[in-house]
Design a protein around this motif. Sequence first.
Motif, PDB file in Angstrom:
ATOM      1  N   ALA A  52       2.642  74.328  17.169  1.00  0.00           N
ATOM      2  CA  ALA A  52       1.907  73.819  18.326  1.00  0.00           C
ATOM      3  C   ALA A  52       1.669  72.307  18.237  1.00  0.00           C
ATOM      4  CB  ALA A  52       0.567  74.545  18.448  1.00  0.00           C
ATOM      5  N   PRO A  63      -6.654  73.653  19.104  1.00  0.00           N
ATOM      6  CA  PRO A  63      -6.179  73.667  20.493  1.00  0.00           C
ATOM      7  C   PRO A  63      -7.310  73.398  21.484  1.00  0.00           C
ATOM      8  CG  PRO A  63      -6.438  75.891  19.691  1.00  0.00           C
ATOM      9  CD  PRO A  63      -6.691  74.982  18.525  1.00  0.00           C
ATOM     10  N   SER A  64      -6.951  72.991  22.677  1.00  0.00           N
ATOM     11  CA  SER A  64      -7.938  72.806  23.741  1.00  0.00           C
ATOM     12  C   SER A  64      -8.490  74.167  24.148  1.00  0.00           C
ATOM     13  CB  SER A  64      -7.281  72.139  24.950  1.00  0.00           C
ATOM     14  OG  SER A  64      -6.328  73.014  25.525  1.00  0.00           O
ATOM     15  N   THR A 111      -4.381  81.661  23.769  1.00  0.00           N
ATOM     16  CA  THR A 111      -2.957  81.771  23.438  1.00  0.00           C
ATOM     17  C   THR A 111      -2.731  81.463  21.964  1.00  0.00           C
ATOM     18  OG1 THR A 111      -2.345  81.170  25.677  1.00  0.00           O
ATOM     19  CG2 THR A 111      -0.661  80.889  23.988  1.00  0.00           C
ATOM     20  N   PHE A 112      -3.390  80.435  21.465  1.00  0.00           N
ATOM     21  CA  PHE A 112      -3.287  80.028  20.064  1.00  0.00           C
ATOM     22  C   PHE A 112      -3.756  81.162  19.150  1.00  0.00           C
ATOM     23  CE2 PHE A 112      -4.746  77.779  16.272  1.00  0.00           C
ATOM     24  CZ  PHE A 112      -3.800  76.775  16.105  1.00  0.00           C
ATOM     25  N   ASN A 153      -6.083  76.398  25.805  1.00  0.00           N
ATOM     26  CA  ASN A 153      -5.035  77.002  24.988  1.00  0.00           C
ATOM     27  C   ASN A 153      -5.560  77.873  23.854  1.00  0.00           C
ATOM     28  OD1 ASN A 153      -2.899  75.809  26.418  1.00  0.00           O
ATOM     29  ND2 ASN A 153      -3.178  73.906  25.302  1.00  0.00           N
ATOM     30  N   GLN A 154      -6.864  77.948  23.682  1.00  0.00           N
ATOM     31  CA  GLN A 154      -7.448  78.656  22.539  1.00  0.00           C
ATOM     32  C   GLN A 154      -7.035  80.123  22.485  1.00  0.00           C
ATOM     33  OE1 GLN A 154      -9.626  77.102  20.091  1.00  0.00           O
ATOM     34  NE2 GLN A 154      -8.865  78.906  19.039  1.00  0.00           N
TER      35      GLN A 154
END
Length: 89
Positions: free
Chosen positions: A32, A37-38, A44-45, A41-42
């Motif tokens: 990534a 992550p933002s 998904t991460f 996006n957390q």
Amino acid sequence: MCRNIRTLHNFEPPATDDEVTAAALQYVRKIAGTTKPSQANQETFDRAVAEIAEITRRLVDGLVTAAPPKNRAEEAAKAKERSRARFAS
């Protein structure tokens, strides 16, 4: 490969779930390009880390070898010595 991802196969005792998750987290961070992550996006991460940890566990548990298991303390000492030699003045 990311230097922080360690070999998990053929150790006694076997790799813990925490070690597998830590390796998955390092992998996802590398792919990534971010360590945090933002908010957008957390989810998904986190899902990627969980899925890769699950796949990694299946892989490590499914591998077979004729070699004797490695000792964690001995391998850690070897790594420490390699690091010392690498960064010696």
